[in-house]
Write an enzyme that holds these catalytic residues in place. Structure first.
Site, PDB file in Angstrom:
ATOM      1  N   SER A   3      -3.711   4.421  -4.265  1.00  0.00           N
ATOM      2  CA  SER A   3      -3.293   3.435  -3.281  1.00  0.00           C
ATOM      3  C   SER A   3      -1.830   3.064  -3.456  1.00  0.00           C
ATOM      4  O   SER A   3      -1.114   2.847  -2.476  1.00  0.00           O
ATOM      5  CB  SER A   3      -4.164   2.187  -3.403  1.00  0.00           C
ATOM      6  OG  SER A   3      -5.516   2.518  -3.209  1.00  0.00           O
TER       7      SER A   3
ATOM      8  N   TRP B 112       0.243   5.856  -2.121  1.00  0.00           N
ATOM      9  CA  TRP B 112       0.073   5.915  -0.665  1.00  0.00           C
ATOM     10  C   TRP B 112       0.975   4.899   0.025  1.00  0.00           C
ATOM     11  O   TRP B 112       1.567   5.169   1.061  1.00  0.00           O
ATOM     12  CB  TRP B 112      -1.397   5.652  -0.333  1.00  0.00           C
ATOM     13  CG  TRP B 112      -1.739   5.766   1.121  1.00  0.00           C
ATOM     14  CD1 TRP B 112      -1.859   6.896   1.866  1.00  0.00           C
ATOM     15  CD2 TRP B 112      -2.025   4.665   2.004  1.00  0.00           C
ATOM     16  NE1 TRP B 112      -2.204   6.583   3.163  1.00  0.00           N
ATOM     17  CE2 TRP B 112      -2.316   5.223   3.274  1.00  0.00           C
ATOM     18  CE3 TRP B 112      -2.073   3.283   1.850  1.00  0.00           C
ATOM     19  CZ2 TRP B 112      -2.641   4.443   4.380  1.00  0.00           C
ATOM     20  CZ3 TRP B 112      -2.403   2.499   2.949  1.00  0.00           C
ATOM     21  CH2 TRP B 112      -2.680   3.084   4.186  1.00  0.00           C
ATOM     22  N   HIS B 113       1.121   3.723  -0.566  1.00  0.00           N
ATOM     23  CA  HIS B 113       1.958   2.695   0.037  1.00  0.00           C
ATOM     24  C   HIS B 113       3.442   2.970  -0.146  1.00  0.00           C
ATOM     25  O   HIS B 113       4.243   2.660   0.741  1.00  0.00           O
ATOM     26  CB  HIS B 113       1.630   1.326  -0.566  1.00  0.00           C
ATOM     27  CG  HIS B 113       0.417   0.694   0.018  1.00  0.00           C
ATOM     28  ND1 HIS B 113      -0.820   0.766  -0.576  1.00  0.00           N
ATOM     29  CD2 HIS B 113       0.241  -0.011   1.162  1.00  0.00           C
ATOM     30  CE1 HIS B 113      -1.704   0.119   0.173  1.00  0.00           C
ATOM     31  NE2 HIS B 113      -1.087  -0.348   1.232  1.00  0.00           N
ATOM     32  N   GLY B 114       3.853   3.490  -1.262  1.00  0.00           N
ATOM     33  CA  GLY B 114       5.262   3.727  -1.501  1.00  0.00           C
ATOM     34  C   GLY B 114       5.610   3.582  -2.966  1.00  0.00           C
ATOM     35  O   GLY B 114       4.735   3.583  -3.831  1.00  0.00           O
TER      36      GLY B 114
END
Length: 508
Positions: free
Chosen positions: A360, A363-365
């Site tokens: 996660s 995935w966000h950065g």
């Protein structure tokens, strides 16, 4: 086409890219009504319609030529890998390729220091990563024995491999291509073939299987989405988490700072409520999200929902809050990461949670604020479990009885603490910088850490033992026959697979 959007951006006080995004979401409404008018006997036209509208969004409107090329490359790579590579590790190969590609673009975005207002490839790519990795697992499950699958895997597995046109139509489903929500392949094909409608005994207009009620729900979603957007545009520039970094904030009393910060959190979330509610309405107009008939006989359309604002703002605990936030991403994390890394025959544990957390995060950065928010949320979920396992049983009413004053007080206190901790933990996600996040936390007296640390200290230094004793005494007095559950602190510590969805990816 920028000449069309510059005056609108100036009037609204927003960036040109933001105006373009909202325009695409609104244009999707009449286009959704056109999509559903294509007969289910013409699936090719429906696939072509999705692809054509997505091209319209990316090329003349948004000008994201390179972005679309990159997305197409990921789509084609996934298609041919899943079709010809039958090894058990195929879904992980797809995952590494598409997630690696996304991470590279996150790094590029960071290098060029692009603001969240700038539209570029990572926004739609994050949605596409969920779709492609889910499809890979669905294909893999379609090649496994049915007895090895759980309910979700059985329902979503792909046993008949799609044509390239079908897969492109699925990948570029136009209402969700920019900001989500994502959908899995079986739901997309049910939408194209109107499978979920054909089970109804009641026919819609013109003798078609499409039931009535879509427009009523969809345009209500549009109204609320625009209302959220208006709140953010008018109030957001002043009341946001960045206010904690200003000299004015430091001049206020501590209690006033904390109170103002809660208002800032609500306003910050309205922009996400806006875009997710708008895209939900457009999806409903295409027929997505049908969930059957209510007891009164009206059609219900809850399957495309990605957020429930009222539940989030009034949640009595963190679990309820998380279940109402970024719902589709939570499903992806649970079904494609959390459960998949757990050895067969075993329950998910610390390892599964950590892998899900890391996924996660990437995935966000790569901003440090993301990781600060994730780790804080992990501990918030832990104290929530401790409270639920040790305090809540003491205030539960007898079966069939009305909620007691103690239970109502417990829920009220839970709501207050939940919203306090939500805004505290979510602020680094918006501020992004580690330095700014710590500065904001410091100006709030680190109240979130005090609540978390104090609660954990209480439970782990005798509080749990005392509360369990009270439970045993209460059970004895009421002649309880059910065994007392295992104390929460004795269970294996698990990081929540879904906390990181407290705040969705910044809209580009």
């Amino acid at each position: 086409m920028d000449a069309l959007f510059v005056p609108l951006a100036g009037a609204a006080g927003a960036s040109v890219d933001q105006v373009k995004l909202i325009t695409c979401l609104l244009v999707a409404y009449p286009l959704g009504s056109l999509f559903i008018r294509i007969p289910s006997s013409q699936p090719v036209l429906k696939h072509l319609f999705n692809i054509g509208i997505t091209l319209l969004f990316f090329f003349p409107v948004l000008g994201l030529y390179s972005a679309f090329t990159q997305l197409l490359a990921s789509v084609l790579a996934t298609y041919y890998l899943t079709k010809y590579y039958h090894a058990a590790r195929m879904p992980w190969v797809v995952f590494v390729i598409v997630m690696g590609h996304l991470t590279v673009n996150h790094i590029i975005r960071s290098i060029f220091q692009l603001s969240y207002e700038t539209l570029e490839v990572t926004g739609p790519q994050m949605v596409l990563v969920m779709k492609l990795t889910t499809f890979a697992w669905n294909v893999h499950d379609g090649r496994r024995p049915a007895e090895d699958l759980d309910k979700w895997q059985t329902t979503k597995r792909v046993t008949e491999f799609p044509s390239l046109l079908e897969f492109l139509g699925y990948s570029f489903y136009f209402p969700g291509i920019l900001v989500g929500p994502y959908l899995d392949y079986t739901d997309y094909m049910d939408l194209v073939n109107e499978t979920m409608f054909k089970k109804l005994a009641v026919k819609g207009k013109n003798g078609r299987n499409v039931p009535a009620g879509r427009k009523r729900v969809a345009y209500r979603k549009m109204f609320f989405g625009l209302a959220y957007l208006g709140i953010f545009v008018v109030i957001g520039p002043t009341w946001n988490y960045g206010l904690a970094l200003t000299p004015w904030f430091l001049e206020q009393s501590m209690l006033y700072r904390i109170a103002v910060f809660q208002l800032c959190g609500v306003i910050e979330r309205t922009k996400y409520y806006a875009i997710w509610t708008l895209t939900e309405g457009a999806s409903i107009l295409t027929g997505l999200g049908f969930t059957g008939l209510s007891p009164s006989g009206e059609t219900t359309w809850n399957g495309a929902a990605n957020v429930d604002p009222l539940v989030i703002e009034l949640a009595p605990n963190f679990k309820v809050l998380l279940d109402a936030w970024n719902m589709k991403t939570n499903v992806w994390l649970r079904e494609c990461i959390y459960k998949r890394v757990t050895p067969k025959g075993k329950k998910p544990g610390f390892r599964s949670s950590m892998i899900t957390f890391t996924t996660s995060a990437f995935w966000h950065g790569i901003a440090g604020g993301y990781y600060m928010a994730f780790m804080t949320g992990a501990f918030i979920t832990t104290i929530g479990r401790l409270a639920r396992g040790n305090i809540r049983p003491l205030v539960l009413p007898a079966p069939g009885a009305a909620p007691s004053i103690a239970k109502r007080t417990y829920d009220l206190v839970g709501t207050v603490i939940t919203i306090l901790l939500l805004n505290y933990a979510a602020s680094p996600f918006m501020l992004l910088s580690v330095k700014d996040s710590f500065l904001a936390w410091g100006r709030l007296g680190f109240y979130g850490h005090i609540i978390i640390g104090g609660t954990m200290a209480f439970f782990y230094t005798g509080g749990t033992k005392g509360l369990r004793g009270l439970q045993a005494k209460q059970a004895k007095q009421t002649n309880a026959t059910e065994p007392i559950s295992t104390p929460v602190h004795e269970k294996q510590f698990m990081l929540p697979p879904s906390f990181d969805q407290l705040v969705p990816p910044p809209q580009k």
